[in-house]
Scaffold this motif. Structure first.
Motif, short mmCIF file in Angstrom:
data_model
loop_
_atom_site.label_atom_id
_atom_site.label_comp_id
_atom_site.label_asym_id
_atom_site.label_seq_id
_atom_site.Cartn_x
_atom_site.Cartn_y
_atom_site.Cartn_z
N ALA A 250 0.85 -1.19 0.00
CA ALA A 250 0.00 0.00 0.00
C ALA A 250 0.89 1.25 0.00
O ALA A 250 2.04 1.21 0.44
N GLU B 55 -3.24 3.94 0.49
CA GLU B 55 -4.03 3.49 -0.66
C GLU B 55 -3.46 2.18 -1.21
O GLU B 55 -2.27 1.91 -1.09
N ALA B 56 -4.31 1.40 -1.85
CA ALA B 56 -3.85 0.20 -2.54
C ALA B 56 -2.81 0.59 -3.59
O ALA B 56 -2.99 1.58 -4.30
N SER C 167 -3.73 -5.45 -4.46
CA SER C 167 -3.21 -4.72 -3.30
C SER C 167 -4.40 -4.38 -2.42
O SER C 167 -5.55 -4.69 -2.77
N ALA C 168 -4.17 -3.76 -1.28
CA ALA C 168 -5.27 -3.40 -0.38
C ALA C 168 -4.91 -2.16 0.41
O ALA C 168 -3.74 -1.95 0.78
N CYS C 169 -5.91 -1.33 0.65
CA CYS C 169 -5.68 -0.12 1.43
C CYS C 169 -5.59 -0.47 2.91
O CYS C 169 -5.93 -1.58 3.33
N LYS D 190 -13.24 -3.31 -1.38
CA LYS D 190 -11.97 -2.66 -1.71
C LYS D 190 -11.69 -1.51 -0.76
O LYS D 190 -10.57 -1.38 -0.24
N GLY E 226 -10.48 -2.42 2.65
CA GLY E 226 -9.16 -3.06 2.76
C GLY E 226 -9.22 -4.51 3.19
O GLY E 226 -8.32 -5.02 3.85
N PRO F 9 -6.14 -10.00 -1.57
CA PRO F 9 -7.19 -8.97 -1.55
C PRO F 9 -8.54 -9.54 -1.97
O PRO F 9 -8.68 -10.15 -3.04
#
Length: 446
Positions: free
Chosen positions: A45, A63-64, A69-71, A129, A132, A142
């Motif tokens: 992130a 942020e992702a 990816s993931a926040c 999303k 997260g 994710p």
């Protein structure tokens, strides 16, 4: 109710009696909160806060970093102290956001949510999303990516892994006992992403009381079924779970979606409930603090970012100095050499043992007894694969289906020669996967 299972597997001492009857207890952190930017599979992130910024609980702080990816959101209110590398359970130093807790636990204004019946699948994916959410049973993939297969119309089942087959862990069991409505509600939200699908809540049959709670919570919903699986490790492994509940099979070259299935952990489904019904991101984890070295084994709900050492203190500290401390369970967990690591989205337990059986065992020659073959859920020959790995024979390893190993540890557990079969195979699998990745990127790895 029918009993479902798979070929192979083992029945290790489960250690669940230490904590299974201990209700989830809320615990607040005492020190700084540490948020590694890599708490998931995929790109790290990207921070969107700076040193000195004041943040609220629930506020997005990273942020992702890409599609896979993931926040990350703050779990407390306070001030960003620094952004720097910090130690994680893997032993790696990972760039992390450090927040000084102000003790006020002030939260953002949570957005109003529509009724589930008014939401579209695309809106639910966006909520996953923004919250997260990742595979919170340990995989860290994710969730919004997992729920976005190439052809959503081919998905027939959303399966919730409530098996909790890993010894000593009881956090999912307590979730089912105390919050079954949220698990069922999260499953209904997950199912809506795909439209007309069936939902399966898969529980081992040593948790009949939890299964009864889920059955009551699901009511007369004909699209949701609670299936009691035969109690056996690794019943909760993705491939074994799909086969046990649907009869469908996948291998290392396939995804669950290729068999028309999407599988999520019980904790992940709970996070989907929080995101869809309450508008809340991943901020807390339910963890089991247990083992014969712990004074008061228990299940606790704790903000992500809390230091492991604080959690051990909350459980009364050590009865005696442990020989081994593991993040997770004894079969698939990660041994720790420091307790100064943070809780992440994928944390599930801290296991503290007075005896380190693995370290005390002396490896001897293979006696060709075949026990490793009899328990292997992947139906491979672990002793042979370990020999190929020791000789660094990648070609023979792959030809002998080494990539079908799920790294469950059954072979190492059963081996009378005390050979660390899983470790040999796991190391070679990493090498093969790395070579394939290089080749896909145009490299020359072989």
């Amino acid at each position: 109710m029918l009993r479902f299972t798979f070929k192979g597997g083992i029945h290790p001492y489960d250690g669940k009696d230490l904590s299974k009857d201990k209700p989830i207890r809320e615990v607040l952190p005492k020190g700084d909160l540490v948020y590694p930017l890599s708490q998931h599979i995929g790109a790290p992130a990207a921070p969107i806060v700076n040193k000195g910024d004041h943040v609220l609980a629930g506020q997005k702080i990273a942020e992702a970093g890409g599609f896979v990816s993931a926040c990350i959101c703050a779990s407390v209110s306070g001030t960003v102290k620094t952004i720097e590398p910090r130690l994680t359970v893997s032993g790696a130093m990972v760039n992390s956001i450090v927040i000084e807790n102000d003790g006020k636990y002030e939260e953002i204004d949570w957005p109003k949510r529509k009724e589930l019946s008014e939401l579209t699948g695309e809106e639910i994916l966006e909520m996953m999303k923004e919250a997260g959410i990742v595979g919170m049973g340990g995989a860290g993939f994710p969730t919004h990516v997992k729920y976005s297969p190439k052809d959503p119309s081919k998905i027939d089942y959303v399966i919730v892994n409530c098996a909790e087959c890993e010894p000593y862990l009881t956090s999912d069991y307590r979730r089912m006992m105390e919050e079954p409505e949220k698990i069922v509600g999260g499953l209904r939200a997950a199912m809506k992403v795909f439209g007309k699908v069936k939902g399966i809540l898969a529980v081992e049959d040593n948790k009949k009381d939890a299964a009864d709670k889920l059955i009551a919570a699901s009511g007369k919903d004909a699209d949701i079924e609670v299936i009691q699986l035969k109690t056996k490790y690794p019943q909760g492994a993705e491939r074994q779970l799909i086969f046990a509940t649907t009869g469908r099979q996948i291998n290392s070259s396939m995804l669950p979606a290729d068999a028309g299935c999407v599988v999520s952990n019980c904790d992940t489904i709970h996070a989907i409930y929080d995101a869809v019904y309450l508008g809340k991101p991943v901020m807390k984890k339910v963890m089991t603090i247990t083992g014969n070295a712990i004074r008061e084994p228990q299940n606790i709900r704790v903000p992500v970012g809390t230091n492991f050492r604080e959690l051990i203190e909350e459980a009364g500290g050590f009865v005696e100095e442990p020989k081994k401390v593991i993040s997770g369970g004894p079969m698939m967990g990660m041994p720790l050499y420091s307790l100064d690591v943070p809780v992440t989205k994928t944390s599930s337990a801290i296991l503290c043992l007075t005896k380190d059986e693995a370290a005390e065992a002396s490896e001897t020659a293979c006696i060709n007894c075949g026990r490793c073959v009899s328990v292997c859920p992947g139906r491979v020959v672990p002793s042979r694969l370990a020999d190929y790995a020791k000789r660094y024979d990648k070609e023979a390893f792959v030809k002998a289906e080494g990539m079908e190993c799920c790294e469950c540890g059954c072979c190492s557990f059963i081996c009378p020669a005390k050979r660390p079969l899983t470790q040999y195979i796991k190391s070679m699998r990493k090498i093969v996967l790395a070579d394939r990745k290089k080749a896909a990127q145009g490299g020359k790895g072989k």
